[in-house]
Design an enzyme around this catalytic site. Structure first.
Site, short mmCIF file in Angstrom:
data_model
loop_
_atom_site.label_atom_id
_atom_site.label_comp_id
_atom_site.label_asym_id
_atom_site.label_seq_id
_atom_site.Cartn_x
_atom_site.Cartn_y
_atom_site.Cartn_z
N ASP A 1 59.71 41.65 37.82
CA ASP A 1 59.66 42.11 36.43
C ASP A 1 60.95 42.84 36.07
O ASP A 1 61.70 43.27 36.93
CB ASP A 1 58.49 43.09 36.24
CG ASP A 1 57.15 42.37 36.30
OD1 ASP A 1 57.12 41.14 36.10
OD2 ASP A 1 56.13 43.06 36.55
N TYR B 1 56.73 44.93 49.42
CA TYR B 1 56.97 45.83 48.28
C TYR B 1 56.88 47.29 48.71
O TYR B 1 56.17 47.62 49.66
CB TYR B 1 55.91 45.61 47.20
CG TYR B 1 55.95 44.27 46.54
CD1 TYR B 1 56.73 44.05 45.40
CD2 TYR B 1 55.17 43.21 47.04
CE1 TYR B 1 56.75 42.80 44.78
CE2 TYR B 1 55.20 41.97 46.43
CZ TYR B 1 55.99 41.77 45.30
OH TYR B 1 56.01 40.54 44.69
N TYR C 1 50.15 39.99 41.83
CA TYR C 1 50.66 40.95 40.86
C TYR C 1 50.43 42.35 41.44
O TYR C 1 49.28 42.81 41.51
CB TYR C 1 49.95 40.80 39.52
CG TYR C 1 50.25 39.48 38.83
CD1 TYR C 1 51.41 39.33 38.06
CD2 TYR C 1 49.38 38.39 38.92
CE1 TYR C 1 51.70 38.13 37.42
CE2 TYR C 1 49.66 37.19 38.28
CZ TYR C 1 50.82 37.07 37.53
OH TYR C 1 51.11 35.89 36.91
#
Ligand SMILES: [Zn+2]
Length: 491
Positions: free
Chosen positions: A300, A369, A442
């Protein structure tokens, strides 16, 4: 029928010596030296050369345009072809190989057919099912391609510069219409208006299917001496497609992956894709609009991508250069770094086959992440224990609300491979999460739960509201492309 009988008859019919070798079923480099090949076959070699050749002494006979190849294999035509190719700016391409595609008119096929009928008439034993000659398509490969390579000083390679040539002949429509008349006669009921395609002719016209005498009523056998050679109607030289692979790191939280437009107006000034394209592509080609940028996933606008970075590949069609030396690659990497928004490493050329690494197996890739999250109250041991799940877990994730306007509504099962949490030293309400997920998860929704649309979520696991402050991609689980240090300049 001896080979000499065949050659004598073909000469009588105005067939050039290259084509005579085709009817002698010559292979490979037998076309390179006609004289030698004739000698090897114990054939008389006449001095009649296909087409005009001004270097020959006057006493040698000048011949007609070949009745079967219409000059395609003549020296004169080859010279014209080479001149035309050079005019297309071939020399501007820094590429050592070529690939040639020559499209020939149907008249050539009609003429091979007529010659077949002529041979069948002359020599009883000529096969009626399979053509007696090496097909033109194959002969072009054996005769013209090596000559083009030699004269243009290039190798032949399917990944080389594409030279496309379309040929025509001024008697093309006339001879096709003769065949159409025969076609109407033969296939009146069903195929009266059948287009004379290559496949149709091959399938319906052989001396085994059509009677010689009937064929001769419509089409001249053997094919008559043509009034002219083939001519070039179009020619194009297209550089090969080059693939440049590398890894990018995204250092900005205000940069979109691709140009971001809202109602036709730019939301962000720049994008990862644009920075990479404008820094790399001019080295290879002038036109930037046809470049394809592919990466192993994307992040993003507000997410950074750190670590080794995310693998990507650029597909650059019609490139005038195919090589990327380390010095130039390092220059590109350094220039990109000046953007202060992204940096790029491991720049290198790639093979087309390798680019599948980016596209396939996407679902199986692991993504790493690090998320900075915040609770409404100080983090407790209980919370940390609940969030230490080294074995991972499964979730069901509905398409997030924020992307619903551009993605279909689906529920996707996703695997969270592992989860680890620790308290932030400076802020006791903040927790740092290290998450390894299946690609396509996500992560923001995994944290806050997206109103229960992602289940379970970090929120549901700890039973408390938790918000994501910032997110970084730490690693993308793809060992491609290979790591290269372009600063080590040795070429
Ligand atoms: Zn010929």
């Amino acid at each position: 029928m001896s080979n000499q009988d065949l050659v004598n008859y073909l000469t009588e019919c105005g067939v050039c010596q290259m084509c005579q070798l085709r009817y002698l079923k010559s292979r490979g480099n037998e076309y390179q030296d006609i004289k030698q090949s004739f000698k090897n076959l114990d054939l008389k070699y006449s001095d009649i050369i296909c087409n005009n050749d001004d270097e020959l002494p006057k006493k040698k006979q000048r011949s007609n345009v070949c009745t079967t190849c219409l000059g395609l294999f003549s020296k004169e035509f080859q010279e014209k072809l080479i001149a035309a190719i050079l005019k297309q700016g071939l020399e501007e391409h820094e590429c050592s190989s070529i690939v040639v595609a020559i499209s020939t008119p149907i008249i050539l096929q009609v003429r091979q057919l007529s010659m077949w009928f002529a041979l069948r008439q002359k020599f009883e034993h000529i096969n009626t099912e399979r053509p007696p000659d090496v097909p033109l398509k194959e002969a072009i490969k054996l005769i013209i391609n090596p000559i083009l390579c030699e004269k243009l000083h290039k190798n032949y390679d399917v990944n080389g510069i594409m030279i496309s040539v379309t040929l025509m002949h001024n008697q093309n429509s006339e001879e096709i219409s003769n065949l159409e008349k025969l076609n109407k006669h033969l296939y009146r009921e069903k195929h009266e208006n059948q287009q004379m395609s290559r496949v149709w002719i091959e399938k319906h016209y052989t001396p085994g299917i059509v009677d010689v005498d009937l064929y001769k009523k419509f089409i001249t056998v053997p094919p008559p001496i043509p009034n002219d050679s083939l001519y070039i109607t179009s020619i194009s030289v297209t550089g090969p497609t080059v693939y440049i692979a590398g890894r990018y790191r995204k250092l900005s939280r205000k940069l979109s992956h691709t140009p971001w437009l809202l109602n036709g107006i730019r939301v962000m000034e720049d994008s990862v894709e644009e920075i990479i394209i404008r820094s790399i592509v001019p080295h290879f080609c002038a036109e930037q609009s046809k470049i394809i940028f592919m990466s192993s996933g994307r992040e993003d606008v507000d997410v950074r991508c750190l670590g080794k970075g995310r693998p990507f590949v650029l597909e650059i069609p019609n490139a005038h250069r195919t090589k990327l030396i380390k010095k130039d690659a390092f220059m590109m990497e350094s220039n990109i770094e000046k953007s202060l928004q992204i940096s790029v490493r491991d720049l290198q050329t790639a093979m087309r086959e390798e680019t599948v690494h980016i596209k396939t197996g996407e679902e199986k890739k692991h993504k790493f992440y690090r998320a900075l999250c915040k609770l409404e109250e100080p983090v407790t041991i209980d919370v940390l224990e609940k969030l230490n799940l080294p074995e991972g877990f499964l979730i069901d994730q509905k398409t997030p609300l924020r992307v619903l306007h551009r993605r279909p509504l689906l529920t996707r099962p996703r695997r969270i491979h592992s989860l680890r949490a620790r308290v932030c030293q400076n802020n006791l309400k903040a927790v740092i999460l290290d998450v390894v997920t299946q690609a396509g998860t996500y992560v923001k929704e995994l944290v806050h739960g997206d109103f229960g649309r992602t289940s379970p979520s970090i929120t549901s696991i700890i039973g408390k509201p938790i918000d994501i402050i910032s997110l970084d991609v730490i690693a993308v689980g793809l060992e491609w492309p290979a790591e290269v240090d372009n600063s080590l300049i040795n070429d």
